[in-house]
Design a protein around this motif. Sequence first.
Motif, mmCIF file in Angstrom:
data_model
loop_
_atom_site.group_PDB
_atom_site.id
_atom_site.type_symbol
_atom_site.label_atom_id
_atom_site.label_comp_id
_atom_site.label_asym_id
_atom_site.label_seq_id
_atom_site.Cartn_x
_atom_site.Cartn_y
_atom_site.Cartn_z
ATOM 1 N N MET A 91 0.836 -1.211 0.000
ATOM 2 C CA MET A 91 0.000 0.000 0.000
ATOM 3 C C MET A 91 0.869 1.259 0.000
ATOM 4 S SD MET A 91 -3.088 1.160 -0.046
ATOM 5 C CE MET A 91 -4.080 -0.237 0.433
ATOM 6 N N LYS A 92 1.926 1.203 0.807
ATOM 7 C CA LYS A 92 2.826 2.348 0.881
ATOM 8 C C LYS A 92 3.503 2.593 -0.455
ATOM 9 C CE LYS A 92 6.546 4.248 3.710
ATOM 10 N NZ LYS A 92 7.476 3.985 4.834
ATOM 11 N N ASP A 93 3.901 1.499 -1.119
ATOM 12 C CA ASP A 93 4.545 1.631 -2.421
ATOM 13 C C ASP A 93 3.581 2.194 -3.459
ATOM 14 O OD1 ASP A 93 6.892 0.664 -1.428
ATOM 15 O OD2 ASP A 93 6.541 -1.405 -2.068
ATOM 16 N N LYS A 94 2.309 1.799 -3.358
ATOM 17 C CA LYS A 94 1.307 2.298 -4.298
ATOM 18 C C LYS A 94 1.095 3.800 -4.115
ATOM 19 C CE LYS A 94 -1.356 -1.931 -5.082
ATOM 20 N NZ LYS A 94 -2.694 -2.572 -4.950
ATOM 21 N N LYS A 95 1.054 4.232 -2.850
ATOM 22 C CA LYS A 95 0.896 5.660 -2.581
ATOM 23 C C LYS A 95 2.104 6.443 -3.080
ATOM 24 C CE LYS A 95 -2.163 5.488 1.434
ATOM 25 N NZ LYS A 95 -2.326 5.838 2.871
ATOM 26 N N LYS A 96 3.283 5.859 -2.872
ATOM 27 C CA LYS A 96 4.514 6.524 -3.342
ATOM 28 C C LYS A 96 4.519 6.632 -4.860
ATOM 29 C CE LYS A 96 9.533 6.367 -2.779
ATOM 30 N NZ LYS A 96 10.683 5.623 -2.198
ATOM 31 N N ALA A 97 4.096 5.555 -5.522
ATOM 32 C CA ALA A 97 4.035 5.570 -6.986
ATOM 33 C C ALA A 97 2.990 6.555 -7.482
ATOM 34 C CB ALA A 97 3.728 4.166 -7.505
ATOM 35 N N ALA A 98 1.846 6.609 -6.773
ATOM 36 C CA ALA A 98 0.792 7.554 -7.165
ATOM 37 C C ALA A 98 1.263 8.992 -6.979
ATOM 38 C CB ALA A 98 -0.469 7.298 -6.349
ATOM 39 N N GLY A 99 1.981 9.246 -5.863
ATOM 40 C CA GLY A 99 2.510 10.590 -5.628
ATOM 41 C C GLY A 99 3.516 10.995 -6.688
ATOM 42 N N PHE A 100 4.380 10.032 -7.055
ATOM 43 C CA PHE A 100 5.377 10.317 -8.094
ATOM 44 C C PHE A 100 4.697 10.608 -9.431
ATOM 45 C CE2 PHE A 100 8.204 8.981 -11.522
ATOM 46 C CZ PHE A 100 9.372 9.640 -11.195
ATOM 47 N N LEU A 101 3.638 9.830 -9.729
ATOM 48 C CA LEU A 101 2.912 10.020 -10.983
ATOM 49 C C LEU A 101 2.247 11.386 -11.032
ATOM 50 C CD1 LEU A 101 1.983 8.720 -13.636
ATOM 51 C CD2 LEU A 101 -0.033 7.875 -12.417
ATOM 52 N N ILE A 102 1.660 11.799 -9.904
ATOM 53 C CA ILE A 102 1.008 13.116 -9.857
ATOM 54 C C ILE A 102 2.040 14.229 -9.946
ATOM 55 C CG2 ILE A 102 -0.316 14.696 -8.387
ATOM 56 C CD1 ILE A 102 -1.827 12.269 -7.327
ATOM 57 N N GLU A 103 3.162 14.050 -9.215
ATOM 58 C CA GLU A 103 4.185 15.096 -9.178
ATOM 59 C C GLU A 103 4.848 15.305 -10.540
ATOM 60 O OE1 GLU A 103 8.602 15.808 -7.225
ATOM 61 O OE2 GLU A 103 7.178 14.485 -6.194
ATOM 62 N N TRP A 104 5.097 14.224 -11.264
ATOM 63 C CA TRP A 104 5.789 14.328 -12.545
ATOM 64 C C TRP A 104 4.857 14.151 -13.742
ATOM 65 C CZ3 TRP A 104 10.817 15.742 -13.053
ATOM 66 C CH2 TRP A 104 11.606 15.718 -11.894
ATOM 67 N N GLY A 105 3.864 13.279 -13.600
ATOM 68 C CA GLY A 105 3.010 12.958 -14.741
ATOM 69 C C GLY A 105 2.155 14.116 -15.204
ATOM 70 N N ILE A 106 1.502 14.807 -14.264
ATOM 71 C CA ILE A 106 0.626 15.916 -14.652
ATOM 72 C C ILE A 106 1.413 17.059 -15.310
ATOM 73 C CG2 ILE A 106 -0.891 17.733 -13.744
ATOM 74 C CD1 ILE A 106 -2.052 15.690 -11.850
ATOM 75 N N PRO A 107 2.560 17.495 -14.742
ATOM 76 C CA PRO A 107 3.352 18.515 -15.451
ATOM 77 C C PRO A 107 3.798 18.084 -16.847
ATOM 78 C CG PRO A 107 4.074 18.362 -13.182
ATOM 79 C CD PRO A 107 3.127 17.219 -13.407
ATOM 80 N N LEU A 108 4.147 16.793 -16.989
ATOM 81 C CA LEU A 108 4.553 16.304 -18.307
ATOM 82 C C LEU A 108 3.390 16.340 -19.294
ATOM 83 C CD1 LEU A 108 6.849 13.282 -17.369
ATOM 84 C CD2 LEU A 108 7.549 15.354 -18.599
#
Length: 576
Positions: A1-18
């Motif tokens: 669960m923690k890894d999923k949240k970390k991956a989701a945070g990374f996706l939001i932090e980098w994915g949306i700007p991209l």
Amino acid sequence: MKDKKKAAGFLIEWGIPLLLSFAFFILPLLIISPVYALNDDLQLRDILSGAASGRPDFHTVYMRAPLAMLLAGLYTILPSLPWLGILECGAVVLCGFIMLRSVQKKSLVNGWPYAVGLLLFTAFYLLMLREIFILPHYTLVAALCGGCGIWCLLDMGSGAEGMGSLRNPSKIELFLPIFLLLHCEQIRSQVFLMVLPFAVLALVYILLTRFGWEKRKEWKKSIKPLLIFCGAYIVLLLIHVAAYTPWEWKDYLALNDARTELYDYTGIWESDEAKAYYAGYGVDENSFPLYRDYDLLPVSDARTERLKTLAAWREPGRSLSGAERFKNVLWELRKRSFGGDLYGIPLLLIYLLALLKHLKKEQRKGLLPLAAAFLLHFAFYGYLLWNGRTPERVTDSLYLIQFLFLSHVLLKDLRKGSVRSLLWPSLACIVFFIASFFTHPGEYYVKQSAVNHRQDVVYSYMAERPDSLFLLETYATVDRTEKVATAKGAENALLLGGWLYGSPLQDAKLKSFGYESREELFTRSGAYVVFREGAGLEPGELTSYLEAYYPDGARLEPVTMLMGGEDVFLIFMLSK
């Protein structure tokens, strides 16, 4: 669960700007192709790619040598790629992404109203960023890098959790402002001189608003990034100075400085008194038009000293008193700030918003650097107006730098909203993209593209005769800009007039075509001359010049006429 949240945070932090960067910059390329805004970039590209001298070279005069060396090396390795265009358009996209990610990350960490940040970014995009991307010019690209460097500097000093701080910045936070400010200096050092005072004011703003006067010990923490920046700057400057130490380049730079003083600041008067003055220094009626526009005099002439002497001329009655100049400066500032300038009102508005924000939040410490920035704008602008110059891209650069500075100041410390506010900017982005996708690219873009199309007939004619040298007078082709995607320019062209005329690069070009000197151009057969009917140099003017200075030299013989839309191009050959 923690890894999923970390991956989701990374996706939001980098994915949306991209994704947003893709929408703002890449998708519009489906309907438009970036075109250089001015032929200055075309000349830079020709130097770097080898079209100007026969091989890639880094002596671009206006771009610093270290960056130019890198580009010239890339052109040598992969000449088919448009490296200067990649540099300029890539810098625009990088700066856009950095700002979008900055706002996105602060939204996640501090609960910023992300919609406000995207609104400011969209306003900036509509005002300037989109224009710079589809019509890149190295002056504005340098200003954008410098302004984005200031943005990153303010980011580094925000003190927000997870964002690092001025006391303990992360490696990326320390690297970005230093890299962008140095990149600005490398692209156009004159622009960097404008950026630097605003960067200092940004640093002062950070120190005052975060620590205040009472914690001056904390100010010492800024020494580390300053030392890194200064050390890198000195190293790059020494490389640049060493690159221009050969005597032929020192001589040319002195000539170019004298030419700038005369043609850009003083001007050549056409009154009877002025012509009589020029005649005393050997500029007679036959050579006056060519000297006025092209600095075209025999090679044996001491051109540098002559340019300096003629620059000292002031037509009687035309010199303005200090009071008159001051009055003109105030009038121009009023006219350009409240109607004549596209960015005047937005700039005043954003200063007003910053003022109201600081008064409301009782952050009066930050008013001092903001007031200094406001005064600095008018100091720069006033200096240009005082000297009778209003270069559009310099004044645009001033607005651009301040817009980024003030936008970050406005966004600082806004802590309302939540991550759910991402829904609103996403919707706004979709609406904006649909609107911008079908928006006309602009009259200036259409004009530049049309000029390229009309003048293709000349460049096609030249390409069919690669072993012949063509002399293009600078005003016949001044509007030609080429697309950024074009790898090289006309390798068998040599400009008459302009800031490259008389440089060692042109000497190298002449030697590659079998001419030992510029004087030999006019004393033997072989070279072609291209005129554009009704613009710039006329055949009769060049004929008078040849008869006066080269009585036993070559003469103009008509060859053909080319039609490029409404433009008529006349091709002559220099023949004995």
